[in-house]
Write a protein that holds these residues in place. Structure first.
Motif, PDB file in Angstrom:
ATOM      1  N   VAL A  76       0.595  -0.970   0.189  1.00  0.00           N
ATOM      2  CA  VAL A  76      -0.432   0.425   0.058  1.00  0.00           C
ATOM      3  C   VAL A  76       0.929   1.685  -0.040  1.00  0.00           C
ATOM      4  O   VAL A  76       0.456   2.295  -0.908  1.00  0.00           O
ATOM      5  N   LEU A  77       1.900   1.075   0.511  1.00  0.00           N
ATOM      6  CA  LEU A  77       2.755   2.493   0.684  1.00  0.00           C
ATOM      7  C   LEU A  77       3.498   2.991  -0.515  1.00  0.00           C
ATOM      8  O   LEU A  77       4.323   3.932  -0.922  1.00  0.00           O
ATOM      9  N   MET A  78       3.931   1.527  -1.697  1.00  0.00           N
ATOM     10  CA  MET A  78       4.239   2.265  -2.633  1.00  0.00           C
ATOM     11  C   MET A  78       3.124   2.894  -3.350  1.00  0.00           C
ATOM     12  O   MET A  78       3.733   4.025  -4.495  1.00  0.00           O
ATOM     13  N   PHE A  79       2.350   3.246  -3.137  1.00  0.00           N
ATOM     14  CA  PHE A  79       1.740   4.062  -3.847  1.00  0.00           C
ATOM     15  C   PHE A  79       1.844   5.291  -3.592  1.00  0.00           C
ATOM     16  O   PHE A  79       1.778   7.047  -4.168  1.00  0.00           O
ATOM     17  N   ALA A  80       2.365   5.928  -1.752  1.00  0.00           N
ATOM     18  CA  ALA A  80       2.831   7.018  -1.601  1.00  0.00           C
ATOM     19  C   ALA A  80       4.323   7.818  -2.151  1.00  0.00           C
ATOM     20  O   ALA A  80       4.561   8.514  -1.932  1.00  0.00           O
ATOM     21  N   ARG A  81       4.729   6.939  -2.679  1.00  0.00           N
ATOM     22  CA  ARG A  81       6.056   7.348  -3.356  1.00  0.00           C
ATOM     23  C   ARG A  81       6.152   7.404  -4.496  1.00  0.00           C
ATOM     24  O   ARG A  81       7.258   7.974  -5.746  1.00  0.00           O
ATOM     25  N   SER A  82       5.077   8.194  -5.432  1.00  0.00           N
ATOM     26  CA  SER A  82       4.986   8.848  -6.444  1.00  0.00           C
ATOM     27  C   SER A  82       5.369   9.757  -6.935  1.00  0.00           C
ATOM     28  O   SER A  82       5.298  10.564  -5.299  1.00  0.00           O
ATOM     29  N   ARG A  83       6.264  10.056  -7.517  1.00  0.00           N
ATOM     30  CA  ARG A  83       6.366  11.658  -7.525  1.00  0.00           C
ATOM     31  C   ARG A  83       7.207  11.725  -8.898  1.00  0.00           C
ATOM     32  O   ARG A  83       6.876  11.468 -10.272  1.00  0.00           O
ATOM     33  N   VAL A  84       6.980  13.201  -9.266  1.00  0.00           N
ATOM     34  CA  VAL A  84       6.951  13.580 -11.130  1.00  0.00           C
ATOM     35  C   VAL A  84       7.585  15.508 -10.825  1.00  0.00           C
ATOM     36  O   VAL A  84       7.743  16.048  -9.745  1.00  0.00           O
ATOM     37  N   ARG A  85       9.280  15.088 -11.481  1.00  0.00           N
ATOM     38  CA  ARG A  85      10.286  16.188 -12.007  1.00  0.00           C
ATOM     39  C   ARG A  85       9.907  16.662 -12.977  1.00  0.00           C
ATOM     40  O   ARG A  85      10.311  16.198 -13.913  1.00  0.00           O
ATOM     41  N   ALA A  86       9.905  17.826 -13.347  1.00  0.00           N
ATOM     42  CA  ALA A  86      10.252  18.296 -14.139  1.00  0.00           C
ATOM     43  C   ALA A  86      10.874  19.570 -14.861  1.00  0.00           C
ATOM     44  O   ALA A  86      10.994  20.343 -13.514  1.00  0.00           O
ATOM     45  N   ASP A  87      11.829  19.501 -15.902  1.00  0.00           N
ATOM     46  CA  ASP A  87      13.058  21.496 -16.110  1.00  0.00           C
ATOM     47  C   ASP A  87      12.862  21.677 -18.107  1.00  0.00           C
ATOM     48  O   ASP A  87      11.752  20.630 -17.997  1.00  0.00           O
ATOM     49  N   GLU A  88      13.149  22.100 -17.665  1.00  0.00           N
ATOM     50  CA  GLU A  88      13.203  23.329 -19.102  1.00  0.00           C
ATOM     51  C   GLU A  88      13.318  21.793 -20.027  1.00  0.00           C
ATOM     52  O   GLU A  88      13.201  21.407 -21.241  1.00  0.00           O
ATOM     53  N   SER A  89      14.480  20.347 -19.474  1.00  0.00           N
ATOM     54  CA  SER A  89      14.258  19.449 -20.965  1.00  0.00           C
ATOM     55  C   SER A  89      13.843  18.597 -20.288  1.00  0.00           C
ATOM     56  O   SER A  89      13.842  17.901 -21.810  1.00  0.00           O
ATOM     57  N   GLY A  90      13.172  17.945 -19.132  1.00  0.00           N
ATOM     58  CA  GLY A  90      12.145  16.914 -19.510  1.00  0.00           C
ATOM     59  C   GLY A  90      11.343  16.710 -17.761  1.00  0.00           C
ATOM     60  O   GLY A  90      11.655  17.421 -17.019  1.00  0.00           O
ATOM     61  N   ILE A  91      10.938  15.561 -18.087  1.00  0.00           N
ATOM     62  CA  ILE A  91       9.892  15.365 -17.096  1.00  0.00           C
ATOM     63  C   ILE A  91      10.607  13.624 -15.944  1.00  0.00           C
ATOM     64  O   ILE A  91      10.673  12.660 -17.016  1.00  0.00           O
ATOM     65  N   GLU A  92      10.897  14.013 -15.655  1.00  0.00           N
ATOM     66  CA  GLU A  92      10.985  12.796 -14.405  1.00  0.00           C
ATOM     67  C   GLU A  92       9.476  11.823 -14.328  1.00  0.00           C
ATOM     68  O   GLU A  92       8.725  12.414 -12.647  1.00  0.00           O
ATOM     69  N   ILE A  93       9.026  11.097 -13.976  1.00  0.00           N
ATOM     70  CA  ILE A  93       8.200   9.718 -13.755  1.00  0.00           C
ATOM     71  C   ILE A  93       8.439   9.205 -12.904  1.00  0.00           C
ATOM     72  O   ILE A  93       8.980   7.960 -12.825  1.00  0.00           O
ATOM     73  N   ARG A  94       7.911   8.785 -10.990  1.00  0.00           N
ATOM     74  CA  ARG A  94       8.019   7.518 -10.318  1.00  0.00           C
ATOM     75  C   ARG A  94       6.950   7.732 -10.094  1.00  0.00           C
ATOM     76  O   ARG A  94       5.983   7.651  -9.443  1.00  0.00           O
ATOM     77  N   ASN A  95       6.407   6.236 -10.771  1.00  0.00           N
ATOM     78  CA  ASN A  95       5.174   5.656 -10.157  1.00  0.00           C
ATOM     79  C   ASN A  95       5.196   4.398  -8.892  1.00  0.00           C
ATOM     80  O   ASN A  95       6.554   4.496  -8.680  1.00  0.00           O
ATOM     81  N   LEU A  96       4.555   3.453  -9.248  1.00  0.00           N
ATOM     82  CA  LEU A  96       4.846   2.681  -8.978  1.00  0.00           C
ATOM     83  C   LEU A  96       5.597   1.681  -8.274  1.00  0.00           C
ATOM     84  O   LEU A  96       7.013   1.516  -6.564  1.00  0.00           O
ATOM     85  N   ILE A  97       6.340   1.039  -9.165  1.00  0.00           N
ATOM     86  CA  ILE A  97       8.037   0.757  -9.499  1.00  0.00           C
ATOM     87  C   ILE A  97       8.536   1.243 -10.365  1.00  0.00           C
ATOM     88  O   ILE A  97       8.187   1.147 -12.333  1.00  0.00           O
ATOM     89  N   GLY A  98       9.396   2.229 -10.470  1.00  0.00           N
ATOM     90  CA  GLY A  98      10.370   2.580 -11.236  1.00  0.00           C
ATOM     91  C   GLY A  98      10.220   3.883 -11.062  1.00  0.00           C
ATOM     92  O   GLY A  98       9.304   4.587 -11.552  1.00  0.00           O
ATOM     93  N   THR A  99      11.381   4.520 -12.572  1.00  0.00           N
ATOM     94  CA  THR A  99      11.544   5.819 -12.541  1.00  0.00           C
ATOM     95  C   THR A  99      11.396   5.618 -14.013  1.00  0.00           C
ATOM     96  O   THR A  99      12.796   5.631 -14.516  1.00  0.00           O
ATOM     97  N   ARG A 100      11.259   6.552 -14.894  1.00  0.00           N
ATOM     98  CA  ARG A 100      11.308   6.721 -15.752  1.00  0.00           C
ATOM     99  C   ARG A 100      11.771   8.084 -16.044  1.00  0.00           C
ATOM    100  O   ARG A 100      10.374   8.810 -15.546  1.00  0.00           O
TER     101      ARG A 100
END
Length: 157
Positions: A76-100
C-alpha cells in the motif's frame, strides 16, 4: 516548498528550476491503511492461539500473520512514493515501481482526461504514461501542478 500547493521549485546548477510534485491525500490514505493492516494482522496473530479453532497454530504461524500484514502495508505504501520532477529539458515520473525520464521532445501532450484518476503524458503512437503523483483527489493542487508541467512543456519548444 509552497505550503498551499505542496510543490517545490529547486534551482539546479545550469538548468534553472526543477519542479517537483508529490500527492498529498494519497500519502495520508496509504499511510493510514498501512497502519491498519499491521495492527489488524498483529491482533489476529495474537488471537490465533487464544481459542481452540480446530487447528493447532504455532508461533511460526503468528509470525507469518504479522509478516503478511507488513507485506500488505509495504504494498500500500508503494502508492505514496509517486513523484514527478520536471525542468526545461524533460520530465521524470516515478510511479509504483521504477522511475523513467522523458525529454520534452518525446512528449506530445500533458493531459488530464475527463473522469481519469491521474494525469498523464501522451507519447507518439497513441501511447501514454500515467503520472500517479498528480491524482484527481488532490483537486486544486493537481490543477497547479498541471499548469506548471504545461508551462515547462511549452517553454521547451
Amino acid at each position: 516548498m509552497s505550503e498551499k500547493t505542496g510543490t517545490t521549485a529547486e534551482t539546479t546548477a545550469g538548468s534553472g528550476t526543477t519542479f517537483q510534485f508529490r500527492p498529498r491525500k494519497v500519502r495520508y490514505v496509504a499511510t493510514a491503511i498501512a497502519v491498519v493492516f499491521v495492527v489488524v494482522f498483529t491482533v489476529v496473530a495474537f488471537l490465533l492461539r487464544s481459542e481452540w479453532t480446530g487447528a493447532y497454530f504455532q508461533t511460526s504461524d503468528q509470525v507469518a500473520m504479522v509478516g503478511i500484514g507488513v507485506m500488505l502495508a509495504i504494498g500500500v505504501l508503494m502508492f505514496a512514493r509517486s513523484r514527478v520532477r520536471a525542468d526545461e529539458s524533460g520530465i521524470e515520473i516515478r510511479n509504483l515501481i521504477g522511475t523513467r525520464r522523458y525529454e520534452w521532445k518525446q512528449v506530445e501532450h500533458v493531459s488530464f482526461p475527463d473522469g481519469a484518476s491521474w494525469a498523464r503524458i501522451e507519447l507518439p503512437d497513441d501511447e501514454y504514461v500515467t503520472i500517479m503523483a498528480i491524482p484527481a483527489i488532490d483537486g486544486e493542487r493537481s490543477v497547479v501542478a498541471m499548469r506548471e508541467l504545461r508551462r515547462l512543456k511549452a517553454a521547451a519548444k
